[in-house]
Design a protein around this motif. Structure first.
Motif, PDB file in Angstrom:
ATOM      1  N   GLY B  70       0.820  -1.207   0.000  1.00  0.00           N
ATOM      2  CA  GLY B  70       0.000   0.000   0.000  1.00  0.00           C
ATOM      3  C   GLY B  70       0.849   1.251   0.000  1.00  0.00           C
ATOM      4  O   GLY B  70       0.614   2.192  -0.764  1.00  0.00           O
ATOM      5  N   PHE B  71       1.867   1.239   0.848  1.00  0.00           N
ATOM      6  CA  PHE B  71       2.721   2.427   0.904  1.00  0.00           C
ATOM      7  C   PHE B  71       3.472   2.633  -0.403  1.00  0.00           C
ATOM      8  O   PHE B  71       3.710   3.769  -0.819  1.00  0.00           O
ATOM      9  N   ALA B  72       3.846   1.535  -1.032  1.00  0.00           N
ATOM     10  CA  ALA B  72       4.530   1.670  -2.323  1.00  0.00           C
ATOM     11  C   ALA B  72       3.626   2.390  -3.324  1.00  0.00           C
ATOM     12  O   ALA B  72       4.089   3.229  -4.101  1.00  0.00           O
ATOM     13  N   MET B  73       2.339   2.066  -3.256  1.00  0.00           N
ATOM     14  CA  MET B  73       1.412   2.744  -4.160  1.00  0.00           C
ATOM     15  C   MET B  73       1.360   4.232  -3.840  1.00  0.00           C
ATOM     16  O   MET B  73       1.348   5.081  -4.730  1.00  0.00           O
ATOM     17  N   VAL B  74       1.371   4.531  -2.546  1.00  0.00           N
ATOM     18  CA  VAL B  74       1.374   5.939  -2.148  1.00  0.00           C
ATOM     19  C   VAL B  74       2.621   6.630  -2.686  1.00  0.00           C
ATOM     20  O   VAL B  74       2.567   7.729  -3.244  1.00  0.00           O
ATOM     21  N   GLY B  75       3.763   5.951  -2.530  1.00  0.00           N
ATOM     22  CA  GLY B  75       5.029   6.535  -2.984  1.00  0.00           C
ATOM     23  C   GLY B  75       5.006   6.798  -4.474  1.00  0.00           C
ATOM     24  O   GLY B  75       5.355   7.894  -4.938  1.00  0.00           O
ATOM     25  N   GLY B  76       4.593   5.790  -5.225  1.00  0.00           N
ATOM     26  CA  GLY B  76       4.523   5.973  -6.673  1.00  0.00           C
ATOM     27  C   GLY B  76       3.611   7.132  -7.021  1.00  0.00           C
ATOM     28  O   GLY B  76       3.923   7.961  -7.873  1.00  0.00           O
ATOM     29  N   ALA B  77       2.484   7.196  -6.296  1.00  0.00           N
ATOM     30  CA  ALA B  77       1.534   8.268  -6.565  1.00  0.00           C
ATOM     31  C   ALA B  77       2.151   9.635  -6.261  1.00  0.00           C
ATOM     32  O   ALA B  77       1.909  10.605  -6.975  1.00  0.00           O
ATOM     33  N   LEU B  78       2.954   9.683  -5.211  1.00  0.00           N
ATOM     34  CA  LEU B  78       3.570  10.968  -4.838  1.00  0.00           C
ATOM     35  C   LEU B  78       4.456  11.503  -5.954  1.00  0.00           C
ATOM     36  O   LEU B  78       4.385  12.673  -6.320  1.00  0.00           O
ATOM     37  N   LEU B  79       5.297  10.617  -6.480  1.00  0.00           N
ATOM     38  CA  LEU B  79       6.184  11.092  -7.539  1.00  0.00           C
ATOM     39  C   LEU B  79       5.363  11.395  -8.798  1.00  0.00           C
ATOM     40  O   LEU B  79       5.660  12.339  -9.529  1.00  0.00           O
ATOM     41  N   ALA B  80       4.325  10.594  -9.009  1.00  0.00           N
ATOM     42  CA  ALA B  80       3.464  10.839 -10.171  1.00  0.00           C
ATOM     43  C   ALA B  80       2.793  12.206 -10.053  1.00  0.00           C
ATOM     44  O   ALA B  80       2.536  12.870 -11.051  1.00  0.00           O
ATOM     45  N   LEU B  81       2.557  12.597  -8.820  1.00  0.00           N
ATOM     46  CA  LEU B  81       1.987  13.922  -8.584  1.00  0.00           C
ATOM     47  C   LEU B  81       2.854  14.988  -9.245  1.00  0.00           C
ATOM     48  O   LEU B  81       2.366  15.930  -9.867  1.00  0.00           O
ATOM     49  N   LEU B  82       4.159  14.794  -9.114  1.00  0.00           N
ATOM     50  CA  LEU B  82       5.082  15.752  -9.728  1.00  0.00           C
ATOM     51  C   LEU B  82       4.912  15.746 -11.251  1.00  0.00           C
ATOM     52  O   LEU B  82       4.834  16.808 -11.877  1.00  0.00           O
ATOM     53  N   HIS B  83       4.848  14.537 -11.802  1.00  0.00           N
ATOM     54  CA  HIS B  83       4.677  14.447 -13.257  1.00  0.00           C
ATOM     55  C   HIS B  83       3.367  15.123 -13.668  1.00  0.00           C
ATOM     56  O   HIS B  83       3.314  15.855 -14.652  1.00  0.00           O
ATOM     57  N   ALA B  84       2.333  14.862 -12.880  1.00  0.00           N
ATOM     58  CA  ALA B  84       1.029  15.450 -13.199  1.00  0.00           C
ATOM     59  C   ALA B  84       1.108  16.976 -13.145  1.00  0.00           C
ATOM     60  O   ALA B  84       0.629  17.664 -14.045  1.00  0.00           O
ATOM     61  N   LEU B  85       1.736  17.482 -12.114  1.00  0.00           N
ATOM     62  CA  LEU B  85       1.874  18.945 -12.001  1.00  0.00           C
ATOM     63  C   LEU B  85       2.644  19.500 -13.187  1.00  0.00           C
ATOM     64  O   LEU B  85       2.238  20.474 -13.817  1.00  0.00           O
ATOM     65  N   MET B  86       3.769  18.861 -13.471  1.00  0.00           N
ATOM     66  CA  MET B  86       4.608  19.330 -14.573  1.00  0.00           C
ATOM     67  C   MET B  86       3.820  19.374 -15.881  1.00  0.00           C
ATOM     68  O   MET B  86       3.887  20.342 -16.626  1.00  0.00           O
ATOM     69  N   CYS B  87       3.113  18.285 -16.145  1.00  0.00           N
ATOM     70  CA  CYS B  87       2.467  18.170 -17.458  1.00  0.00           C
ATOM     71  C   CYS B  87       1.155  18.935 -17.526  1.00  0.00           C
ATOM     72  O   CYS B  87       0.810  19.475 -18.559  1.00  0.00           O
ATOM     73  N   ILE B  88       0.407  18.925 -16.431  1.00  0.00           N
ATOM     74  CA  ILE B  88      -0.932  19.491 -16.500  1.00  0.00           C
ATOM     75  C   ILE B  88      -0.944  20.939 -16.069  1.00  0.00           C
ATOM     76  O   ILE B  88      -1.458  21.807 -16.747  1.00  0.00           O
ATOM     77  N   PHE B 203      -5.272  14.336 -14.228  1.00  0.00           N
ATOM     78  CA  PHE B 203      -4.516  14.346 -12.985  1.00  0.00           C
ATOM     79  C   PHE B 203      -4.644  12.997 -12.283  1.00  0.00           C
ATOM     80  O   PHE B 203      -3.644  12.365 -11.940  1.00  0.00           O
ATOM     81  N   TRP B 204      -5.872  12.537 -12.119  1.00  0.00           N
ATOM     82  CA  TRP B 204      -6.060  11.281 -11.399  1.00  0.00           C
ATOM     83  C   TRP B 204      -5.542  10.096 -12.191  1.00  0.00           C
ATOM     84  O   TRP B 204      -5.081   9.107 -11.609  1.00  0.00           O
ATOM     85  N   SER B 205      -5.593  10.189 -13.502  1.00  0.00           N
ATOM     86  CA  SER B 205      -5.041   9.094 -14.286  1.00  0.00           C
ATOM     87  C   SER B 205      -3.534   8.974 -14.074  1.00  0.00           C
ATOM     88  O   SER B 205      -3.009   7.876 -13.923  1.00  0.00           O
ATOM     89  N   VAL B 206      -2.867  10.107 -14.067  1.00  0.00           N
ATOM     90  CA  VAL B 206      -1.420  10.065 -13.862  1.00  0.00           C
ATOM     91  C   VAL B 206      -1.113   9.551 -12.455  1.00  0.00           C
ATOM     92  O   VAL B 206      -0.211   8.734 -12.250  1.00  0.00           O
ATOM     93  N   ILE B 207      -1.882  10.028 -11.485  1.00  0.00           N
ATOM     94  CA  ILE B 207      -1.668   9.560 -10.121  1.00  0.00           C
ATOM     95  C   ILE B 207      -1.864   8.037 -10.058  1.00  0.00           C
ATOM     96  O   ILE B 207      -1.076   7.320  -9.438  1.00  0.00           O
ATOM     97  N   THR B 208      -2.903   7.569 -10.729  1.00  0.00           N
ATOM     98  CA  THR B 208      -3.144   6.130 -10.753  1.00  0.00           C
ATOM     99  C   THR B 208      -1.958   5.399 -11.355  1.00  0.00           C
ATOM    100  O   THR B 208      -1.520   4.367 -10.846  1.00  0.00           O
TER     101      THR B 208
END
Ligand SMILES: Nc1ncnc2c1ncn2[C@@H]1O[C@H](COP(=O)(O)OP(=O)(O)OP(=O)(O)O)[C@@H](O)[C@H]1O
Ligand SMILES: Nc1ncnc2c1ncn2[C@@H]1O[C@H](COP(=O)(O)OP(=O)(O)OP(=O)(O)O)[C@@H](O)[C@H]1O
Ligand SMILES: [Mg+2]
Ligand SMILES: [Mg+2]
Lengths: 355, 319, 375, 512
Positions: B70-88, B203-208
């Motif tokens: 579960g935490f790994a998913m959170v971690g991946g999502a956190l970094l994906a947040l950056l990608h989402a911010l950058m792109c969106i 945004f949510w797709s990238v987070i996913t």
């Protein structure tokens, strides 16, 4: 040029750097043991300080460049690993810096081995440690099949492998066992002279996936104890052992690897065989501090307690009788009665004769 | 043969879930070359959480093992947040953002792992030790010849992945949310005109995609070395990208691609062993999945259809 | 005009419309990331200025307090140039492909391939040094060009996604070269390919100058030449025009009579050749041998470097220098400051992140400017 | 009369432009209100604000007498406002039903647990709806496989599905055939009769005349006037809109056509999916002749032009240009043989939007002297000169002259740039595809005059247009395509509008 301006040693304390290959001083084995030796020294000499420098690429040229980049800053450079053999040239140009070189002797620009006044190079009789692993494995196996997994067929690894095989042969001849050493044909190693030395080599010290595959393949062929001398690749073998429900045990190497072996409430580490680098590094640092330092190329063996195995309670799973037999062999090795085969010892494990 | 299947699946499935992550992100129109970094960061986060939890609570590791996923998913999502911010939000070039995030992930995990181990756990190390992941065998099914291997000696996480994958497929193809994601990848303006919020869907797709990559990365960490270490960056993220492009951004075909990669790999190992080839031939065998992909792409590329709006910055004003 | 607040006006000054907007934005991004680095270092309790200074010292831009035997600032600087050379080639390779709308992520693979070819064909010969070096450059460029052409052809003819092709080629090249090195050219001691002869090396290593020992990158001038040649090509030539047109709108280019396929393949030929040069200047220059199974990180970093340089030739040159200063200074900095070397990598990544959103800064500045004008 | 919608003092600015400037306008319940204005006058912007795509900078919108803040299309939906956009807003890889229900999907629970989109029920509902309004579609078809007219219907169904009471149509007829336009106008009429209120944006005055009650005229963001359609002449409306008198008919004198320039024989084209698009088509175009190809969109007309220009591969047949066989020639060889081509899609094909104007104006000549030296070096001075002269000659309006990025130019000016470039090539054959699509009457007039002048100069002109009026007005010879085949090819004065329309629908089949 500017090296002469350095502070007198006594006042500032030694400024020490340790330069390692990609796995860094925190690899939980080889590099870390050297680092611990320095830390022990620093603890006794609070004015001294140490800097850990990691060369991230693992390329030989890059390793030397990293050393050259910082050589002027330090009184002592501790260089751990085979990659630093080429340090000789740098040492000659920086006579005021002392070098401690582990696992190899320095070479000059043309690649010839040299002895230098400011380089203390230590190599270890890994074959002795391997020998203890072999004896322990032979005594403890239930399937009568054991194996050794190595990283790359550098002399140190071949020594471990040969020593291990010698140990099994010795146990078969003298201790009443009948144990076979498994080898995967596809994993035979080629040593630095280009000779085929057999064994199970992953071809890398950092390939955990391959390590696991080798571990599984050996386990599938019936091995129940594997001696692992393969750096991070060994983690893969450990994983294979951890997933075997206690059916596969491993023998760690270089340092006490007990902590890496826990699985649930159990442990897969049978014992670890040692290459006592920390004590030797600390000893040489003390000599530098005292001014009694002399450059040398040293082969360290059991006679200086530089090789050995873990028998401390709670850190191994050897039976008392095995420990007793190991102790006896240890004494024989110390005395030189038993000389295990080694990469350049002139004979292979098969040619090993018990005197 | 059993080994090929058992090992093949334990490699294919994490790859598959990462690829699904990619499908989500790219299906919504955001190019995601960052999968490699996301899976690594997820594994780092999972490893870290395991290290902390096991030190704080001790006790039965099994629960912690699942928690770490579960935490790994959170971690991946956190970094994906950056990608989402950058792109969106910042409208960065999505390819570049992906590449940079991969670099950042490597640097950041190495730095943090070292720093955290040194300052909190008092030992210099760049890795976190994990427990072995529980395995299981299904009693009767495993007896079936050949196919039985599928039910033999598998990691429990394989079940989790299949469950998650089924759920993600359901979400993408059956629910309104999934419809909106796919619409976003095809024509975001259509969604906007229908009252959807393009930015939010993307945004949510990238987070996913980050969460799924994190899950996959953690499974790799468990199955390959039972540690988190920087060795996690072995290029599996790029392989996952190849898998879903190969699968034409659809979950079903992507599954087949992943199975192909996994079996080519485990089969290769067995082949080298069986033929008693020197280990260096392993290198040649390892090229198999890549060569197969290239050759198949030669034939399928013309029918291969990326999402129409893939990689385009969404600008409401643009027509 | 109402007073816009000071920060906004400063921001407009940095990224707003006008001369050298791209350059100013890049500088602004660099500034921001240095700022982020300062925060990071402060957080770790280190003196950030000292850290930056030691990076510059390590890279030979500033003098170090003391030097090793036969070394001084000049030798450090020459070493910086030596390490920058392959990065310049690699960044140019990425930049030129991007101009044509192709994302070349195969630079790493091409580097390994071309270096392997040059090593095998020339590196072990005993040719006259001049001939050998020229041959190394030619073989490197040619073999790189071959891979480039392959990618371009697959993209154009079969509509294959170049990113996937490149990823696949990276792995295939890496493993196949590794296979040949392991079976034919392995140095049993280093476990890398057998080091190439001095005659074939593109860097004079430990070359005595006075009582100094220097690394002289013989191909650095070639890298400079490539920068200016590329700039000229893109700005002033017919082919450059076609290349950019195809990159900007390939349909329109086809309509205008430009042979799109030819332009794509030729661009990838150039990009590949540049990557090949990066390969030989890296593996037969800075290094002397190839590590099997390892793709050089430089090939991937180059993507971001090219971007930092706004995918222009001159920009790539300066971006390469900047990033390599960080890279070369890291060991010294981490040694002096007792911080992990990852710090430098982290700052570099942050730098690249910021430069990736340069377009956002520019738009924001434009908007502020508009506000300022309207009110 | 009840004011259903009221715009009060609406102002909307975009960077550098005031798109709507203090507009106050009311829409009566049950009427058809037309909005007329030049390109860029702000029509779409005004309606987008009613639909919630933009929010006004100043001013208020009242709906049913209540002040509303419409922040998104969702809000608009809840106010029963629907819009058919100028550019289709459809997801191409989803079915018609999915497109229609998007955003308000009906759900059901699978296994009583998982909510899923209830597609079956929706298909049925869409079918019912389409039957009810006589907008036939097959709900299960994927958008990318259906023709433009169907897409248009889907857009309308989308609105109706949402129970919209206020229907906004933004240039709905730009892509339709006369018959389709006719039926669309009928549909709009029916909708009005069923009590809906319609706002119709169009450039076509006859349409306004035909169905609208009132007409609002916008010019440069300002509302000029709101007219009662019945009592206003078409001339008056266009004059108000453009600010000057526009001649709506073209003076075209008769003259003898010259020798043969283009000769196409048995041309066949198949698509990638092996569908025959152009089926053994033959025709010639002579000097001083305008040959117009009429046809419903998607019947192979555009493919003929693309095939002549060498942009798509052909399956069979020959093409001769000025007696030179160019069947297998490279694109550039054809251009040099004397071919100019104004393509249908100016953004995707005709221009490189991120290049400055001068480079776009030189796009077909950059490679030869004086724009490029023998050694392949570009000569920017020559390019500048060319740009300057063309900008002046064709009255291309830009912000920065030669260096303006084409992306930032208006559609009409982009079109002018293309035409300038192609005419400047001085080719013997000029192909125009949809040259006036989406342009306002003023711009159309200019282009038509230009085409006529070219004809006078003795150029051979191939005109492909969906606008029947345009075809009838300009053509000397008319070729009608249906289903990839030539239906008829005749002198223009031998055909009536009705006949052409019938040929286009495939009703008449020529026997000879
Ligand atoms: N999103 C936008 N961003 C910036 N400017 C815009 C935007 N949309 C419209 N404009 C500006 O607003 C003006 C009005 O545009 P609008 O699309 O409303 O014109 P229109 O009357 O619909 O023209 P057309 O007949 O060509 O459709 C244009 O001149 C354009 O400059
Ligand atoms: N996103 C935008 N940003 C800035 N200006 C825009 C934008 N979109 C449109 N414009 C401007 O709006 C004006 C007219 O736009 P519009 O697209 O309505 O033109 P058009 O003549 O109708 O073209 P088309 O035939 O493509 O519809 C032009 O000046 C154009 O540059
Ligand atoms: Mg409009
Ligand atoms: Mg328009």
């Amino acid at each position: 040029a500017g090296a002469a301006e350095k502070q007198p040693l006594a006042e500032a304390g030694l400024n020490i750097a340790i330069i390692t290959t990609p796995s860094g001083v925190d690899d939980g084995s080889f590099n870390q043991d050297n680092y611990n030796g320095i830390l022990a020294f620093v603890k006794n000499h609070p004015t001294a300080k140490v800097t850990a420098i990691r060369e991230p690429s693992g390329d030989v040229a890059a390793a030397l460049k990293a050393a050259a980049d910082v050589v002027a800053e330090y009184d002592v450079l501790v260089c751990t690993g085979f990659q630093f053999a080429g340090i000789g040239e740098l040492a000659m140009e920086n006579p005021n810096t002392k070098f401690i070189l582990v696992d190899t002797y320095p070479t000059d620009a043309k690649g010839n081995s040299v002895e230098l006044p400011n380089v203390y190079a230590m190599t270890f009789a890994e074959q002795e440690s391997g020998f203890f692993a072999g004896v322990a494995a032979a005594l403890e196996t239930k399937t009568n099949k054991v194996a050794v997994v190595n990283g790359v067929a550098y002399p140190s690894n071949v020594n471990y492998q040969y020593g291990f095989e010698t140990g099994v042969i010795y146990a078969n001849q003298k201790l009443g066992t009948n144990v076979q050493v498994l080898e995967l044909a596809s994993r035979a190693g080629t040593d630095v002279t280009g000779a085929n030395v057999g064994g199970n080599y992953a071809g890398s010290f950092a390939d955990e996936a391959t390590g696991k595959v080798i571990g599984q393949q050996l386990f599938a062929q019936g091995a129940d104890i594997i001696f692992v001398a393969a750096g991070a690749t060994g983690n893969g073998v450990f994983t294979a052992a951890k997933e075997s429900n206690g059916k596969l045990k491993v023998i760690g190497c270089d340092v006490d690897q007990w902590d890496d072996g826990t699985v649930g409430s159990g442990n897969i580490i049978l014992t670890s065989v040692l290459k006592v680098m920390s004590l030797n590094v600390e000893r040489v640092l003390n000599q530098i501090q005292d001014g009694t330092f002399k450059g040398a190329n040293m082969l360290l063996k059991a006679d200086t307690d530089s090789t050995g195995f873990v028998k401390k309670g709670g850190r191994n799973q050897l039976s008392t009788s095995t420990i007793q037999k190991l102790d006896e062999s240890y004494a024989l090795v110390q005395k030189g009665t038993i000389v295990p085969a080694s990469n350049f010892g002139g004979f292979t494990p098969e040619q090993f004769k018990v005197n | 043969m059993n080994t090929i299947i058992i090992e093949g699946l334990s490699f294919s499935l994490p790859l598959f879930i990462i690829a699904i992550g990619g499908i989500y992100s790219e299906g919504s129109g955001i190019t995601n070359l960052a999968l490699e970094g996301l899976l690594g960061f997820g594994a780092f986060f999972g490893g870290l959480s395991y290290a902390i939890l096991s030190r704080t609570f001790g006790g039965d590791p099994t629960i912690l093992i699942y928690a770490s996923l579960g935490f790994a998913m959170v971690g991946g999502a956190l970094l994906a947040l950056l990608h989402a911010l950058m792109c969106i939000k910042f409208k960065a070039n999505q390819v570049i953002s992906g590449v940079v995030i991969n670099m950042l992930s490597v640097a950041l995990t190495a730095f943090l792992a070292n720093q955290i181990n040194a300052s909190f756990f008092g030992q210099p190390s760049n890795k976190f030790l994990l427990e072995v992941f529980p395995k299981a065998t299904i009693p009767l099914l495993s007896r079936i010849p050949l196919i039985g291997a599928v039910f033999t000696d598998f990691y429990i996480f394989e079940l989790i992945i299949i469950a998650v994958a089924l759920f993600m497929a359901y979400l993408l193809y059956k629910t309104p949310a999934g419809m909106h994601i796919r619409a976003c990848g095809d024509n975001p303006h259509a969604l906007a005109a229908a009252g959807g919020n393009v930015q939010k869907v993307r945004f949510w797709s990238v987070i996913t995609s980050g969460a799924l990559s994190g899950l996959g990365g953690m499974c790799f960490a468990y199955s390959i070395s039972t540690t988190f270490s920087p060795n996690i960056y072995m290029g599996f993220g790029y392989l996952a990208i190849a898998a879903y492009i190969f699968g034409s951004w659809k979950i079903g075909p992507t599954f087949l691609a992943c199975i192909l990669f996994g079996f080519a790999r485990s089969g290769g190992y067995v082949l080298v062993q069986k033929l008693k080839l020197p280990s260096s031939y392993g290198d040649l065998v390892l090229t198999l999945p890549y060569i197969v992909t290239l050759v198949l792409l030669l034939f399928f590329s013309s029918t291969n259809k990326p999402p129409r709006a893939l990689g385009e910055v969404y600008d409401q004003a643009k027509r | 005009m109402k007073k816009t607040n000071l920060i906004k006006r400063l921001f407009i000054l940095c990224c707003g419309k006008g001369r050298h907007q791209l350059l100013r934005t890049s500088l602004f991004c660099i500034f921001l990331s240095l700022l982020a680095g300062i925060l990071l270092l402060l957080l770790l309790g280190k003196n950030p200025l000292e850290a930056y200074r030691s990076i510059l010292q390590g890279a030979g831009i500033l003098p170090k307090p003391r030097y090793a035997g036969r070394k001084n600032q000049l030798t450090d600087f020459m070493s910086l140039l030596n390490y920058t050379t392959p990065m310049v080639f690699a960044a140019l390779s990425v930049a030129v492909a991007l101009k044509c709308g192709i994302f070349n992520i195969c630079v790493s693979g091409i580097m390994v391939f071309s270096a392997f070819m040059a090593t095998v064909l020339v590196g072990y010969s005993d040719l006259n040094p001049l001939v050998a070096k020229i041959l190394v450059v030619l073989v490197g460029a040619l073999s790189g060009a071959l891979v480039g052409i392959l990618i371009g052809y697959l993209k154009h003819r079969f509509n294959m996604n170049e990113v996937v092709v490149a990823i696949m080629l990276n792995y295939i090249i890496s493993y196949v070269v590794s296979f040949f090195i392991q079976t034919r050219f392995i140095d049993p001691i280093t476990r890398q390919s057998v080091a190439v002869g001095q005659n074939a090396r593109l860097t004079l290593f430990d070359y005595p100058v006075g009582n100094l020992k220097m690394e002289i990158a013989l191909v650095f001038p070639l890298a400079l030449l490539a920068v200016f040649a590329l700039k000229f090509m893109l700005d002033r030539t017919r082919f450059g025009f076609e290349l950019k047109a195809v990159g900007s709108n390939s349909k329109a280019s086809n309509y205008a009579g430009i042979q799109v396929g030819r332009a794509v393949v030729c661009t990838m030929l150039i990009s590949g050749a540049l990557a090949g040069l990066a390969g030989v200047s890296y593996y037969l220059g800075s290094n002397a041998s190839i590590q099997p199974r390892v793709l050089p990180a430089l090939g991937f970093d180059a993507i971001a470097v090219a971007l930092l340089g706004n995918t222009s030739a001159i920009g790539s040159l300066f971006a390469s220098l900047l990033v390599m200063i960080f890279d070369c200074g890291t060991t010294y900095m981490s040694s002096r400051m007792q911080v992990l070397r990852e710090i430098a990598a982290l700052i570099t990544s942050i730098l690249l992140l910021f430069s990736a959103i340069g377009i956002f800064f520019r738009n924001l500045a434009d908007r502020f400017q508009q506000e300022a004008e309207e009110v | 009369m009840e004011n259903l919608v009221e715009f009060r003092h609406i102002t909307k600015r975009f960077p550098g432009i005031v798109a709507n400037d203090d507009i106050s306008l009311s829409v009566h319940k049950g009427e058809i209100l037309a909005i007329l204005g030049e390109n860029g006058a702000g029509k779409s912007t005004l309606m987008s604000m009613l639909f919630g795509m933009y929010t006004p900078d100043e001013g208020e919108i009242f709906v049913r007498g209540k002040k509303e803040v419409i922040t998104s299309p969702l809000v608009a939906n809840s106010l029963n406002i629907g819009m058919v956009h100028q550019h289709f807003m459809l997801v191409e890889n989803q079915s018609i039903t999915e497109n229609i229900i998007m955003g308000i999907e009906p759900k059901k629970r699978k296994f009583g647990l998982f909510p899923v989109v209830d597609l079956e029920a929706s298909h049925e509902k869409v079918r019912q709806l389409s039957l009810h309004y006589q907008l036939e579609v097959n709900p299960k078809e994927i958008i990318e496989n259906v023709p433009v007219s169907t897409r248009q219907r889907v857009e309308i169904l989308k609105m109706l599905y949402r129970n919209a009471e206020i229907l906004i149509f933004d240039e709905p007829t730009a892509v339709l055939t006369p018959q389709e336009i006719e039926s669309l106008l009928q549909i709009i009429n029916t909708l009005r009769q069923s009590g809906k209120t319609v706002i119709l944006i169009t450039h076509k005055l006859d349409e306004i005349k035909k169905i609208a009650d009132r007409c609002a005229i916008l010019c440069k963001g300002k509302l000029i006037d709101v007219l009662d359609v019945a009592s206003t002449s078409v001339q008056h409306m266009s004059a108000l809109m453009v600010g000057r008198e526009v001649s709506l008919t073209l003076e075209k004198e008769e003259h003898e056509r010259g020798s043969e320039v283009l000769k196409v024989e048995n041309l066949s084209v198949v698509s990638q999916d092996h569908i025959t698009l152009v089926d053994s088509v033959s025709f010639c175009v002579h000097e001083g002749e305008i040959l117009a190809i009429a046809g419903v969109s998607g019947n192979g007309q555009v493919e003929i032009a693309d095939a002549i220009a060498g942009l798509i591969p052909i399956k069979g047949g020959t093409i001769q240009l000025q007696e030179k066989d160019i069947t297998n020639a490279q694109v550039r060889e054809r251009i040099e043989a004397g071919l100019s081509y104004i393509p249908e899609d100016r953004h995707a094909v005709g221009l490189i939007l991120d290049f400055p104007l001068k480079e776009n104006l030189c796009l077909k000549q950059y490679y030869r002297p004086p724009y490029s030296s023998k050694g392949g070096i570009l000569q920017y001075e020559a390019m500048e000169d060319l740009g300057k002269s063309l900008i002046e000659a064709f009255d291309i309006r830009t912000s920065k002259g030669n260096d303006t990025l084409v992306r930032s130019m208006s559609g009409g000016n982009q079109q002018k740039a293309i035409i300038a470039r192609e005419i400047n090539l001085d080719s013997k054959l000029i192909m125009f595809v949809q040259p006036t699509r989406g342009l306002d009457v003023g711009a159309i007039e200019a282009i038509h005059t230009r085409i006529n002048t070219l004809r006078k100069e003795g150029k051979a002109i191939l005109l492909i247009s969906l606008e029947l009026d345009e075809v009838l007005q300009l053509a000397d010879t008319i070729l009608v395509m249906y289903n990839g085949k030539v239906q008829t090819i005749r002198k223009a004065n031998e055909l009536t509008k009705l006949q052409v329309g019938e040929y286009m629908m495939g009703v008449h089949v020529e026997k000879n």
